[in-house]
Design a protein around this motif. Sequence first.
Motif, PDB file in Angstrom:
ATOM      1  N   UNK A 127       0.981  -1.227   0.034  1.00  0.00           N
ATOM      2  CA  UNK A 127      -0.113  -0.116  -0.174  1.00  0.00           C
ATOM      3  C   UNK A 127       0.893   1.195   0.285  1.00  0.00           C
ATOM      4  N   UNK A 128       1.830   1.356   0.637  1.00  0.00           N
ATOM      5  CA  UNK A 128       2.856   2.306   0.903  1.00  0.00           C
ATOM      6  C   UNK A 128       3.529   2.538  -0.506  1.00  0.00           C
ATOM      7  N   UNK A 129       4.067   1.537  -1.097  1.00  0.00           N
ATOM      8  CA  UNK A 129       4.536   1.651  -2.559  1.00  0.00           C
ATOM      9  C   UNK A 129       3.456   2.279  -3.468  1.00  0.00           C
ATOM     10  N   UNK A 130       2.369   2.061  -3.360  1.00  0.00           N
ATOM     11  CA  UNK A 130       1.088   2.501  -4.176  1.00  0.00           C
ATOM     12  C   UNK A 130       0.736   4.169  -3.731  1.00  0.00           C
ATOM     13  N   UNK A 131       1.363   4.598  -2.738  1.00  0.00           N
ATOM     14  CA  UNK A 131       1.189   5.878  -2.314  1.00  0.00           C
ATOM     15  C   UNK A 131       0.357   6.299  -1.296  1.00  0.00           C
ATOM     16  N   UNK A 132       0.010   5.176  -0.508  1.00  0.00           N
ATOM     17  CA  UNK A 132      -0.898   5.408   0.654  1.00  0.00           C
ATOM     18  C   UNK A 132      -0.132   5.654   1.819  1.00  0.00           C
ATOM     19  N   UNK A 133      -0.770   6.508   2.704  1.00  0.00           N
ATOM     20  CA  UNK A 133       0.257   6.865   3.893  1.00  0.00           C
ATOM     21  C   UNK A 133      -0.484   6.048   5.266  1.00  0.00           C
ATOM     22  N   UNK A 134       0.333   5.844   6.047  1.00  0.00           N
ATOM     23  CA  UNK A 134      -0.020   4.804   7.322  1.00  0.00           C
ATOM     24  C   UNK A 134      -0.893   5.755   8.247  1.00  0.00           C
ATOM     25  N   UNK A 135      -1.931   5.346   8.667  1.00  0.00           N
ATOM     26  CA  UNK A 135      -2.713   6.016   9.906  1.00  0.00           C
ATOM     27  C   UNK A 135      -1.804   5.508  11.046  1.00  0.00           C
ATOM     28  N   UNK A 136      -0.980   6.643  11.945  1.00  0.00           N
ATOM     29  CA  UNK A 136      -0.272   6.158  12.826  1.00  0.00           C
ATOM     30  C   UNK A 136      -0.885   5.795  14.153  1.00  0.00           C
ATOM     31  N   UNK A 137      -2.004   6.512  14.219  1.00  0.00           N
ATOM     32  CA  UNK A 137      -2.608   6.130  15.533  1.00  0.00           C
ATOM     33  C   UNK A 137      -3.018   4.370  15.568  1.00  0.00           C
ATOM     34  N   UNK A 138      -3.444   4.011  14.452  1.00  0.00           N
ATOM     35  CA  UNK A 138      -3.946   2.596  14.250  1.00  0.00           C
ATOM     36  C   UNK A 138      -2.744   1.749  14.141  1.00  0.00           C
ATOM     37  N   UNK A 139      -1.527   2.170  13.637  1.00  0.00           N
ATOM     38  CA  UNK A 139      -0.256   1.356  13.742  1.00  0.00           C
ATOM     39  C   UNK A 139       0.385   1.384  15.203  1.00  0.00           C
ATOM     40  N   UNK A 140      -0.117   2.163  16.080  1.00  0.00           N
ATOM     41  CA  UNK A 140       0.256   1.806  17.716  1.00  0.00           C
ATOM     42  C   UNK A 140      -0.577   0.580  17.970  1.00  0.00           C
ATOM     43  N   UNK A 141      -1.777   0.672  17.804  1.00  0.00           N
ATOM     44  CA  UNK A 141      -2.653  -0.590  18.093  1.00  0.00           C
ATOM     45  C   UNK A 141      -2.272  -1.747  17.558  1.00  0.00           C
ATOM     46  N   UNK A 142      -1.805  -1.805  16.448  1.00  0.00           N
ATOM     47  CA  UNK A 142      -1.268  -3.092  15.664  1.00  0.00           C
ATOM     48  C   UNK A 142      -0.094  -3.691  16.373  1.00  0.00           C
ATOM     49  N   UNK A 143       0.902  -2.627  16.701  1.00  0.00           N
ATOM     50  CA  UNK A 143       2.177  -3.166  17.241  1.00  0.00           C
ATOM     51  C   UNK A 143       1.975  -4.060  18.575  1.00  0.00           C
ATOM     52  N   UNK A 144       0.944  -3.247  19.596  1.00  0.00           N
ATOM     53  CA  UNK A 144       0.904  -3.824  20.698  1.00  0.00           C
ATOM     54  C   UNK A 144       0.139  -5.160  20.347  1.00  0.00           C
ATOM     55  N   UNK A 145      -0.829  -5.122  19.659  1.00  0.00           N
ATOM     56  CA  UNK A 145      -1.392  -6.715  19.351  1.00  0.00           C
ATOM     57  C   UNK A 145      -0.461  -7.604  18.894  1.00  0.00           C
ATOM     58  N   UNK A 146       0.663  -7.360  17.968  1.00  0.00           N
ATOM     59  CA  UNK A 146       1.520  -8.058  17.565  1.00  0.00           C
ATOM     60  C   UNK A 146       2.363  -8.623  18.857  1.00  0.00           C
ATOM     61  N   UNK A 147       2.808  -7.661  19.750  1.00  0.00           N
ATOM     62  CA  UNK A 147       3.451  -8.144  20.954  1.00  0.00           C
ATOM     63  C   UNK A 147       2.884  -9.143  21.751  1.00  0.00           C
ATOM     64  N   UNK A 148       1.503  -8.761  21.750  1.00  0.00           N
ATOM     65  CA  UNK A 148       0.663  -9.860  22.648  1.00  0.00           C
ATOM     66  C   UNK A 148       0.515 -11.216  21.866  1.00  0.00           C
ATOM     67  N   UNK A 149       0.636 -11.135  20.693  1.00  0.00           N
ATOM     68  CA  UNK A 149       0.290 -12.609  20.026  1.00  0.00           C
ATOM     69  C   UNK A 149       1.833 -13.191  20.020  1.00  0.00           C
ATOM     70  N   UNK A 150       2.880 -12.606  19.977  1.00  0.00           N
ATOM     71  CA  UNK A 150       4.208 -13.205  20.312  1.00  0.00           C
ATOM     72  C   UNK A 150       4.390 -13.832  21.649  1.00  0.00           C
ATOM     73  N   UNK A 151       3.824 -13.006  22.469  1.00  0.00           N
ATOM     74  CA  UNK A 151       3.858 -13.377  23.994  1.00  0.00           C
ATOM     75  C   UNK A 151       3.080 -14.578  24.171  1.00  0.00           C
ATOM     76  N   UNK A 152       1.798 -14.668  23.313  1.00  0.00           N
ATOM     77  CA  UNK A 152       0.768 -15.940  23.465  1.00  0.00           C
ATOM     78  C   UNK A 152       1.649 -17.013  22.916  1.00  0.00           C
TER      79      UNK A 152
END
Length: 107
Positions: free
Chosen positions: A49-74
Amino acid sequence: MKYYAIESHYEKEAPFGIAWQVKLFDGHTLLEEYDHIFYNEIAGYCKCLEDMGFIENVEVKLDIESELKKLQDFQKSIDEITAKAAILENPAKSVETPSIRTKSLSW
């Protein structure tokens, strides 16, 4: 401005029961929604998506990173439980049994 937002939600068939939905926006207009994206696909998907010119929504990215951390711990917890269960399935490998010695008596 074109940007994307990512939302996580429960999905029974997904690894760990969590899948993501990606929404593409142009300003305030929703362009498309993509469902059923799993955790191992999300990074590559966002890169495209970024290669296609879309910009990331930073607020959502923080949530995703915390979810990924939870998944790794799980996943670590699951690995520990699986290792313990393997030992319980075959106790001969985990517990040493004393050898029995017998003496023979002769008359």
